[in-house]
Design a protein around this motif. Structure first.
Motif, mmCIF file in Angstrom:
data_model
loop_
_atom_site.group_PDB
_atom_site.id
_atom_site.type_symbol
_atom_site.label_atom_id
_atom_site.label_comp_id
_atom_site.label_asym_id
_atom_site.label_seq_id
_atom_site.Cartn_x
_atom_site.Cartn_y
_atom_site.Cartn_z
ATOM 1 N N ARG A 12 0.836 -1.203 0.000
ATOM 2 C CA ARG A 12 0.000 0.000 0.000
ATOM 3 C C ARG A 12 0.869 1.251 0.000
ATOM 4 N NH1 ARG A 12 -3.936 2.621 4.616
ATOM 5 N NH2 ARG A 12 -5.394 3.631 3.180
ATOM 6 N N MET A 13 1.902 1.254 0.828
ATOM 7 C CA MET A 13 2.793 2.409 0.905
ATOM 8 C C MET A 13 3.428 2.730 -0.451
ATOM 9 S SD MET A 13 4.546 4.841 2.298
ATOM 10 C CE MET A 13 4.358 4.711 4.075
ATOM 11 N N TRP A 14 4.015 1.715 -1.096
ATOM 12 C CA TRP A 14 4.731 1.977 -2.342
ATOM 13 C C TRP A 14 3.774 2.224 -3.499
ATOM 14 C CZ3 TRP A 14 8.750 3.779 -0.638
ATOM 15 C CH2 TRP A 14 9.501 3.172 0.357
ATOM 16 N N ALA A 15 2.575 1.677 -3.461
ATOM 17 C CA ALA A 15 1.571 2.028 -4.470
ATOM 18 C C ALA A 15 1.212 3.506 -4.354
ATOM 19 C CB ALA A 15 0.328 1.164 -4.303
ATOM 20 N N TRP A 16 1.056 3.983 -3.137
ATOM 21 C CA TRP A 16 0.767 5.406 -2.916
ATOM 22 C C TRP A 16 1.928 6.272 -3.367
ATOM 23 C CZ3 TRP A 16 -2.935 8.788 -0.746
ATOM 24 C CH2 TRP A 16 -4.176 8.201 -0.476
ATOM 25 N N ARG A 17 3.146 5.863 -3.120
ATOM 26 C CA ARG A 17 4.301 6.642 -3.544
ATOM 27 C C ARG A 17 4.365 6.761 -5.056
ATOM 28 N NH1 ARG A 17 5.562 9.665 0.768
ATOM 29 N NH2 ARG A 17 6.443 8.481 2.497
ATOM 30 N N SER A 18 4.127 5.658 -5.754
ATOM 31 C CA SER A 18 4.110 5.710 -7.222
ATOM 32 C C SER A 18 2.971 6.595 -7.715
ATOM 33 C CB SER A 18 3.967 4.304 -7.806
ATOM 34 O OG SER A 18 5.182 3.600 -7.767
ATOM 35 N N MET A 19 1.798 6.424 -7.126
ATOM 36 C CA MET A 19 0.648 7.231 -7.508
ATOM 37 C C MET A 19 0.921 8.716 -7.293
ATOM 38 S SD MET A 19 -3.221 7.087 -5.903
ATOM 39 C CE MET A 19 -2.676 7.927 -4.379
ATOM 40 N N ALA A 20 1.520 9.050 -6.140
ATOM 41 C CA ALA A 20 1.819 10.440 -5.838
ATOM 42 C C ALA A 20 2.811 11.023 -6.823
ATOM 43 C CB ALA A 20 2.360 10.546 -4.410
ATOM 44 N N GLY A 21 3.855 10.251 -7.174
ATOM 45 C CA GLY A 21 4.840 10.723 -8.133
ATOM 46 C C GLY A 21 4.240 10.939 -9.511
ATOM 47 N N LEU A 22 3.409 10.016 -9.948
ATOM 48 C CA LEU A 22 2.749 10.162 -11.247
ATOM 49 C C LEU A 22 1.812 11.358 -11.274
ATOM 50 C CD1 LEU A 22 2.003 6.395 -11.946
ATOM 51 C CD2 LEU A 22 3.362 7.888 -13.429
ATOM 52 N N ALA A 23 1.133 11.608 -10.159
ATOM 53 C CA ALA A 23 0.171 12.707 -10.092
ATOM 54 C C ALA A 23 0.841 14.060 -9.872
ATOM 55 C CB ALA A 23 -0.839 12.449 -8.980
ATOM 56 N N GLY A 24 2.149 14.061 -9.622
ATOM 57 C CA GLY A 24 2.857 15.321 -9.461
ATOM 58 C C GLY A 24 2.837 15.890 -8.068
ATOM 59 N N ALA A 25 2.615 15.080 -7.057
ATOM 60 C CA ALA A 25 2.644 15.568 -5.681
ATOM 61 C C ALA A 25 4.052 16.060 -5.347
ATOM 62 C CB ALA A 25 2.233 14.472 -4.709
ATOM 63 N N PRO A 26 4.178 17.234 -4.740
ATOM 64 C CA PRO A 26 5.510 17.759 -4.426
ATOM 65 C C PRO A 26 6.188 16.942 -3.341
ATOM 66 C CG PRO A 26 3.799 19.143 -3.462
ATOM 67 C CD PRO A 26 3.101 18.147 -4.326
ATOM 68 N N ALA A 27 7.508 17.040 -3.282
ATOM 69 C CA ALA A 27 8.271 16.334 -2.253
ATOM 70 C C ALA A 27 7.780 16.757 -0.877
ATOM 71 C CB ALA A 27 9.759 16.643 -2.400
ATOM 72 N N GLY A 28 7.598 15.799 -0.012
ATOM 73 C CA GLY A 28 7.145 16.086 1.342
ATOM 74 C C GLY A 28 5.644 16.234 1.479
ATOM 75 N N ALA A 29 4.904 16.046 0.388
ATOM 76 C CA ALA A 29 3.448 16.160 0.458
ATOM 77 C C ALA A 29 2.868 15.042 1.310
ATOM 78 C CB ALA A 29 2.837 16.119 -0.938
ATOM 79 N N GLY A 30 1.790 15.335 1.994
ATOM 80 C CA GLY A 30 1.105 14.330 2.779
ATOM 81 C C GLY A 30 0.172 13.504 1.926
ATOM 82 N N ALA A 31 -0.399 12.486 2.519
ATOM 83 C CA ALA A 31 -1.297 11.598 1.789
ATOM 84 C C ALA A 31 -2.534 12.342 1.296
ATOM 85 C CB ALA A 31 -1.702 10.419 2.664
ATOM 86 N N GLU A 32 -3.012 13.322 2.059
ATOM 87 C CA GLU A 32 -4.206 14.065 1.663
ATOM 88 C C GLU A 32 -3.970 14.840 0.371
ATOM 89 O OE1 GLU A 32 -7.253 17.455 3.502
ATOM 90 O OE2 GLU A 32 -5.803 16.427 4.803
ATOM 91 N N GLU A 33 -2.796 15.471 0.253
ATOM 92 C CA GLU A 33 -2.459 16.208 -0.963
ATOM 93 C C GLU A 33 -2.273 15.248 -2.134
ATOM 94 O OE1 GLU A 33 -1.159 19.517 -3.467
ATOM 95 O OE2 GLU A 33 -2.580 19.153 -1.834
ATOM 96 N N ALA A 34 -1.614 14.114 -1.886
ATOM 97 C CA ALA A 34 -1.425 13.118 -2.942
ATOM 98 C C ALA A 34 -2.764 12.585 -3.433
ATOM 99 C CB ALA A 34 -0.557 11.971 -2.426
ATOM 100 N N GLU A 35 -3.685 12.348 -2.505
ATOM 101 C CA GLU A 35 -5.017 11.868 -2.887
ATOM 102 C C GLU A 35 -5.748 12.895 -3.742
ATOM 103 O OE1 GLU A 35 -9.392 11.020 -0.909
ATOM 104 O OE2 GLU A 35 -7.673 11.369 0.409
#
Length: 360
Positions: free
Chosen positions: A290-313
């Motif tokens: 789950r953690m690494w799926a979220w990390r990949s998703m966040a990177g693909l979506a353009g979440a900035p470094a240090g972004a929380g899960a709420e911003e990535a979502e």
């Protein structure tokens, strides 16, 4: 060769090797080394056998439903500091034990302190399975997994898990292209490559490839393209084959399949990639999957470094997602062992791509 009784092996006394060398008895040293080598190999094989047998006992306890088996398992875990793979044990427990029993025996035991890795992993394993989380404490704030949402989000529902028995396991999730939402570009296609250039930094690249890297896939890569003007999502399928990436070099008539994809489908693919692994990888289990799926998703979506899960979502929900496959030489083109994901940012000015391939 004279034997000594300085240790259980009966073949070594500290300082004896130096004494023999000084006397010129180098043949003794060779014979001593040969004997120690044989003993080391025997001990290694015995240790491997004990580890396999111990793992089997732990597996039987974990897969035997009931509070009593859990009590004895936790006594073994805490008293002997075993097993060394709490992620795997957490996955086994979540699959075969009742959440109420786990709440009482695993989370409520004295050994569940700050150094415990089993409890945080088990929390997310249960959450992913939509278990009743009453009495299940969240991971401590300092734990890596505490970054993740403490609730199951809608797009995470329906995740696939392996099925384990005492004697083995079976599982896996195919990567076949979906039948719905297909937007395959017409052929023949232009062979002219786009002038866009990859702008992915090392940090962004590492984030995007988190899932296949964790799952030990054979080969994977990521690219990020910045656009000078808004790109209409309907133009993405035609642009993908022209992007300067080796995974899209298929010629004017080669197979190139594209589909508009819901976020949930993309997330489940990333989750299976990390949690169950590639052909020869065992994966990292549900919690860290789950953690690494979220990390990949966040990177693909353009979440900035240090972004929380709420911003990535938030960014992931506003991103337009695509799946693709191609008969390029970069992919192995084996069923279930190739996938490509493209993500168009909410402002339509950034296109990120992840591709992965594996083979036996």
């Amino acid at each position: 060769m004279e034997e000594t009784q300085d240790d259980p092996g009966g073949a070594f006394v500290w300082g004896e090797a130096e004494r023999r060398a000084a006397l010129g008895d180098v043949a003794y040293l060779r014979e001593l080394g040969a004997r120690l080598s044989d003993q080391y190999q025997d001990a290694t094989e015995r240790a491997r056998t004990y580890a396999h047998q111990l793992g089997h006992v732990i597996r039987v306890l974990a897969l035997t439903p009931g509070r009593q088996s859990l009590v004895e398992l936790m006594r073994l875990v805490d008293e002997k500091r075993r097993p060394s793979h709490p992620r795997e044990l957490a996955s086994l427990l979540a699959e075969h034990q009742r959440p109420a029993d786990l709440a009482a025996t695993v989370f409520g035991r004295p050994g569940a302190g700050t150094a415990d890795e089993l409890a945080p992993c088990l929390f997310h394993e249960l959450l992913l399975r939509s278990a009743d989380m009453q009495g299940i404490p969240q991971p401590r704030s300092s734990h890596t997994l505490a970054w993740l949402p403490a609730r199951l989000l809608d797009f995470e529902a329906g995740a696939a898990f392996p099925h384990r028995t005492v004697n083995g396991s079976a599982g896996g999730s195919g990567t076949a292209m979906p039948a719905e939402g297909r937007l395959d570009p017409p052929v023949p296609r232009t062979t002219e490559r786009s002038a866009l250039r990859n702008t992915a930094t090392v940090e962004v690249h590492e984030s995007i490839v988190s899932a296949p890297q964790a799952g030990d896939w054979g080969h994977f890569d990521a690219w990020v393209f910045r656009l000078d003007e808004d790109l209409d999502p309907v133009l993405v399928p035609a642009l993908l084959p022209a992007l300067p990436m080796p995974c899209t070099e298929v010629g004017p008539t080669g197979r190139f399949e594209v589909a508009l994809s819901p976020l949930g489908e993309v997330w489940r693919l990333l989750f299976a990639t990390a949690s169950m692994g590639g052909v020869y990888g065992g994966g990292v289990g549900g919690a860290y999957g789950r953690m690494w799926a979220w990390r990949s998703m966040a990177g693909l979506a353009g979440a900035p470094a240090g972004a929380g899960a709420e911003e990535a979502e938030r960014l992931a929900r506003e991103t337009t997602w695509f799946r693709f496959e191609a008969d390029s030489e970069w992919f192995h083109n084996e069923i279930g062992c190739d996938f490509g994901i493209a993500a168009l940012s909410p402002d339509h000015r950034r296109l990120a791509v992840l591709a992965a391939t594996d083979t036996d």
